[in-house]
Design an enzyme around this catalytic site. Structure first.
Site, PDB file in Angstrom:
ATOM      1  N   HIS A 150      37.660  39.543  45.658  1.00  0.00           N
ATOM      2  CA  HIS A 150      38.614  39.519  44.804  1.00  0.00           C
ATOM      3  C   HIS A 150      38.235  39.832  43.308  1.00  0.00           C
ATOM      4  CE1 HIS A 150      41.739  37.380  42.086  1.00  0.00           C
ATOM      5  NE2 HIS A 150      42.365  38.418  42.638  1.00  0.00           N
ATOM      6  N   HIS A 192      42.071  43.492  34.498  1.00  0.00           N
ATOM      7  CA  HIS A 192      43.155  42.719  34.959  1.00  0.00           C
ATOM      8  C   HIS A 192      44.227  42.273  33.809  1.00  0.00           C
ATOM      9  CE1 HIS A 192      45.313  38.838  35.941  1.00  0.00           C
ATOM     10  NE2 HIS A 192      45.199  39.406  37.276  1.00  0.00           N
TER      11      HIS A 192
HETATM   12  O1  G3P Z   1      46.187  41.374  44.766  1.00  0.00           O
HETATM   13  C1  G3P Z   1      45.922  39.984  45.130  1.00  0.00           C
HETATM   14  C2  G3P Z   1      45.680  39.553  43.601  1.00  0.00           C
HETATM   15  O2  G3P Z   1      44.547  40.074  42.844  1.00  0.00           O
HETATM   16  C3  G3P Z   1      46.984  39.243  42.914  1.00  0.00           C
HETATM   17  O3  G3P Z   1      46.899  38.526  41.485  1.00  0.00           O
HETATM   18  O4  G3P Z   1      46.671  38.246  39.370  1.00  0.00           O
HETATM   19  O5  G3P Z   1      44.651  38.125  40.747  1.00  0.00           O
HETATM   20  O6  G3P Z   1      45.675  40.215  40.302  1.00  0.00           O
HETATM   21  P1  G3P Z   1      45.978  38.833  40.364  1.00  0.00           P
HETATM   22 MG    MG Z   2      44.648  41.595  41.607  1.00  0.00          MG
END
Ligand code: G3P
Ligand code: MG
Length: 249
Positions: free
Chosen positions: A12, A54
């Site tokens: 992630h 992000h």
């Molecule tokens: O794509 C999965 C996840 O990354 C979505 O939430 O806020 O971490 O981008 P976020």
């Molecule tokens: Mg994401």
């Protein structure tokens, strides 16, 4: 279309627990841990260049006050996107999408590009992202998974590059999720694994496409979700989760 092969665990924002999120160091950290895929967030600079970041606000990951959309790429590239995380990452830069893709390819990984537009730029962000990514990504490599919470972004991606798989992202359960996912011809259903219920996951399974859950950092939770029918999880500490999940594709 080549069939979609998704590993059990996706890093992630790279490997967010080990390096500043969404930076090239984070991609290398994920690769070093043995990740087959990473997920990153794509948005636009003021001058419409695709970057990996992000938040809408710069403060958390650069220490700068202001919004991403108000800074040109050259200004964003001056910022230190690493030392907020740790001194050894001083002067880490916000990557361009091009740099990110080249790094992912060099490391032999797959990628989930999450379109994360600043408000009002849903279509443009998808357009620029697809322009850059389709120029760089080799035809013979498995295509990126293109996901978004923004349906306009996914619709744009579908119009521009129908063959690239789309991930239908939901934070909270949407009553009309199936209608939307079908309209967008989604290849995966991407859900908030920390809030989704077993009943909801059973409902998503009716769609008969892989279910991906974010952001799962706890081994027991990962096991539970897989038991409930989830196919893959996004994790900040993918090594910990890979330890306990079989690498079924
Ligand atoms: O794509 C999965 C996840 O990354 C979505 O939430 O806020 O971490 O981008 P976020
Ligand atoms: Mg994401």
């Amino acid at each position: 279309m080549t069939s979609l092969v998704i590993p059990r665990v996706i890093g992630h924002r790279g490997a967010k627990a080990y390096a500043p999120e969404n930076t090239l160091s984070s991609i290398h950290a994920a690769a070093d841990l043995g990740c087959e895929w990473v997920e990153v967030d794509v948005k636009l600079s003021k001058d419409s260049e695709a970057i990996i970041f992000h938040d809408e606000e710069l403060i958390r990951c650069t220490g700068v006050n202001g919004l991403v959309k108000d800074f040109a790429l050259a200004e964003l590239r001056e910022m230190d996107a690493g030392s907020w995380y740790g001194e050894s990452f001083l002067n880490e830069r916000i990557p361009t999408l091009e740099e990110l893709l080249n790094t992912v390819l060099e490391r032999g990984m797959g990628v989930n590009l999450e379109i994360k537009p600043c408000p009002g730029r849903e279509k443009e962000t998808a357009e620029v992202m697809l322009d850059v990514a389709t120029r760089i990504w080799p035809d013979d490599a498995p295509p990126p998974l293109v996901s978004s919470f923004q349906h306009v972004s996914l619709e744009t991606a579908m119009d521009m590059m129908e063959e690239w798989p789309r991930g239908f992202l939901m934070d909270e359960h949407l009553e009309n999720w199936q209608e939307l996912a079908q309209y967008l011809n989604a290849a995966t259903i991407n859900i908030n694994g920390n809030t989704a219920t077993r009943d909801q996951i059973e409902e998503y399974m009716e769609y008969q496409k892989p279910i991906l859950a974010y952001t799962i950092n706890d081994q027991q939770k990962a096991k539970e979700l897989v038991r409930w029918g989830v196919d893959a999880v996004f994790s900040d500490n993918p090594d910990t989760i890979m330890e306990i999940l079989s690498p079924k594709h």
